[in-house]
Design a protein around this motif. Structure first.
Motif, PDB file in Angstrom:
ATOM      1  N   ALA A  65       1.084  -1.228  -0.205  1.00  0.00           N
ATOM      2  CA  ALA A  65      -0.115  -0.096   0.059  1.00  0.00           C
ATOM      3  C   ALA A  65       0.908   0.715   0.110  1.00  0.00           C
ATOM      4  O   ALA A  65       0.765   2.164  -0.663  1.00  0.00           O
ATOM      5  CB  ALA A  65      -1.063   0.047   1.611  1.00  0.00           C
ATOM      6  N   ALA A  66       1.820   0.943   0.880  1.00  0.00           N
ATOM      7  CA  ALA A  66       2.845   2.204   0.297  1.00  0.00           C
ATOM      8  C   ALA A  66       3.546   2.637  -0.834  1.00  0.00           C
ATOM      9  O   ALA A  66       3.943   3.372  -0.937  1.00  0.00           O
ATOM     10  CB  ALA A  66       4.205   1.493   1.667  1.00  0.00           C
ATOM     11  N   ALA A 111      -4.513  -8.036   6.743  1.00  0.00           N
ATOM     12  CA  ALA A 111      -4.799  -7.198   5.190  1.00  0.00           C
ATOM     13  C   ALA A 111      -4.866  -5.763   4.989  1.00  0.00           C
ATOM     14  O   ALA A 111      -4.105  -5.074   4.616  1.00  0.00           O
ATOM     15  CB  ALA A 111      -4.537  -8.289   4.379  1.00  0.00           C
ATOM     16  N   HIS A 112      -5.994  -5.947   5.332  1.00  0.00           N
ATOM     17  CA  HIS A 112      -6.583  -4.328   5.486  1.00  0.00           C
ATOM     18  C   HIS A 112      -6.208  -3.565   6.361  1.00  0.00           C
ATOM     19  O   HIS A 112      -6.485  -2.033   6.566  1.00  0.00           O
ATOM     20  CB  HIS A 112      -7.917  -4.374   6.049  1.00  0.00           C
ATOM     21  N   LEU A 127      -4.043   0.448   6.245  1.00  0.00           N
ATOM     22  CA  LEU A 127      -3.619   1.108   6.819  1.00  0.00           C
ATOM     23  C   LEU A 127      -2.857   2.271   8.117  1.00  0.00           C
ATOM     24  O   LEU A 127      -2.938   3.669   7.804  1.00  0.00           O
ATOM     25  CB  LEU A 127      -5.060   1.228   7.608  1.00  0.00           C
ATOM     26  N   ASP A 128      -2.186   0.755   7.835  1.00  0.00           N
ATOM     27  CA  ASP A 128      -0.289   1.572   8.789  1.00  0.00           C
ATOM     28  C   ASP A 128      -0.589   2.315   7.732  1.00  0.00           C
ATOM     29  O   ASP A 128       0.458   3.154   8.386  1.00  0.00           O
ATOM     30  CB  ASP A 128       0.518   0.066   9.204  1.00  0.00           C
ATOM     31  N   LYS A 136      -9.833   6.494   2.303  1.00  0.00           N
ATOM     32  CA  LYS A 136      -9.606   6.323   1.338  1.00  0.00           C
ATOM     33  C   LYS A 136      -9.880   5.254   0.362  1.00  0.00           C
ATOM     34  O   LYS A 136      -9.949   5.456  -0.803  1.00  0.00           O
ATOM     35  CB  LYS A 136      -8.241   6.702   1.825  1.00  0.00           C
ATOM     36  N   GLY A 137     -10.822   4.098   0.849  1.00  0.00           N
ATOM     37  CA  GLY A 137     -10.883   2.771  -0.198  1.00  0.00           C
ATOM     38  C   GLY A 137     -12.529   2.809  -0.428  1.00  0.00           C
ATOM     39  O   GLY A 137     -13.278   3.514  -0.109  1.00  0.00           O
TER      40      GLY A 137
END
Length: 372
Positions: A140-141, A158-159, A163-164, A195-196
């Motif tokens: 995600a980063a 995973a979610h 978010l992290d 955001k998702g």
């Protein structure tokens, strides 16, 4: 107005008992649109599916349904509709022969998103959850969207990983969007919406049902470039998702686990069958030509080490930090590979926790602390 009316009529059809996505596609193919199907006389339905039960149900209840009221109710719940004709419909889903003619969603969708799916056991171990969270965080980063199913265990990790890193994650539900399942993930679902998106093929009011989850899993793999299996039994929903992924031409990745763990058997079986082993996110990016831009290797450990190691206590800290990673280690495992007496090791771990370098997990397991 045309597309909005078409979407609402599709939603109206989906409220009719027995009318699923496949039936809705059949109606659209026969009549040209849902609007034309809705307005068609009863005699026109004689040529559709030979008057099957779902057709008879449409003819029975259609006159009692007011599509505008359905549209108003959806709007009041913050639920939006999307069809394959719209630009923010997940573009990889368009490759599926059975792409849903209507999706319900809350939040934010991007049709051009690069998506990676994570699946695995609901009875995940600390190791599995840590692996899923770290891999999802690192993906995600890089701007990759993380897709999963909001279930307990690997899905949740995973979610949370996405978010992290302030990244984007999509949660596909096996029920209507007016229900969050499991209920304990209500807060997680709200965080995802910043955001998702929460996405479902099922009309609001549909309860969670075991029969719905294969359809949900098909969308998770279908919208993604690849599927990462972290922990799973040899027969599990995660491996059903893998079957869908292979049918859809998606890449399959597996995270190896401890050989004594029952939930390692699924990933290890996949590895024996040719799935790519994943230890870091770059292992995935290197396998996907479209993601070669993300394949730069990154080292996280150096930034966490003390800059000066002249003090004996700092040497102890450095010795511990060099052995820790994102994978939880029990204090006994650390002691085996350390020359420190247990009393000094325990004190050093406590000092590292207070200094924000190390995080203690349940059961005296330790990992490197990470800054989000």
């Amino acid at each position: 107005m045309g597309i909005e009316k078409e979407k609402i009529i599709r939603a109206a059809f989906r409220t009719i008992k027995g009318v699923g996505s496949q039936h809705l596609r059949q109606l659209i193919a026969h009549f040209g649109s849902a609007v034309k199907a809705w307005e068609a006389p009863q005699s026109s339905y004689l040529q559709v599916a030979n008057q099957e039960k779902w057709i008879r149900e449409i003819l029975k209840v259609r006159k009692d349904i007011e599509p505008r009221e359905i549209g108003t109710a959806l709007s009041q719940q913050g639920i939006m509709l999307i069809t394959p004709d719209e630009s923010n419909y997940p573009h990889l889903l368009l490759e599926l022969a059975g792409a849903p003619p209507l999706l319900y969603y809350r939040g934010h969708l991007r049709g051009d998103a690069e998506v990676l799916a994570f699946v695995g056991s609901r009875q995940a171990t600390t190791y599995g959850k840590s692996a899923a969270r770290v891999l999802a965080r690192d993906a995600a980063a890089k701007g990759i969207v993380i897709a999963s199913g909001l279930a307990r265990g690997i899905d949740t990790a995973a979610h949370q990983g996405a978010l992290d890193s302030q990244g984007t994650t999509w949660a596909f539900l096996g029920c209507g969007l007016d229900r969050i399942y499991p209920l304990e993930n209500q807060r997680l679902a709200e965080d995802i919406l910043e955001k998702g998106a929460l996405i479902s093929e099922f009309t609001p009011g549909t309860p969670p049902n075991a029969l719905h989850f294969p359809a949900r899993n098909r969308l998770i793999s279908g919208c993604s470039y690849g599927v990462v299996v972290v922990e799973a039994a040899e027969r599990s929903g995660a491996l059903i998702t893998v079957d869908f992924a292979l049918e859809q031409g998606r890449e399959v990745f597996a995270v190896p686990g401890p050989i004594f763990s029952p939930v390692s058997r699924g990933p290890h079986h996949l590895i024996r069958q040719g799935a790519k082993i994943v230890e870091r996110i770059e292992d995935i990016c290197n396998e996907l030509p479209a993601w070669s831009k993300y394949a730069t290797q990154i080292s996280f450990n150096k930034e966490l080490l003390p800059k000066e190691t002249v003090h004996p206590a700092e040497l102890d800290h450095l010795s511990i930090l060099q052995r820790l990673s994102d994978v939880p280690l029990h204090i006994d495992q650390i002691a085996i590979h350390s020359t420190l007496p247990v009393s000094i090791l325990s004190l050093a771990l406590l000092e590292l926790q207070l200094g924000g370098k190390v995080t203690q997990l349940p059961g005296q397991h330790y990992v490197l602390a990470r800054e989000c």
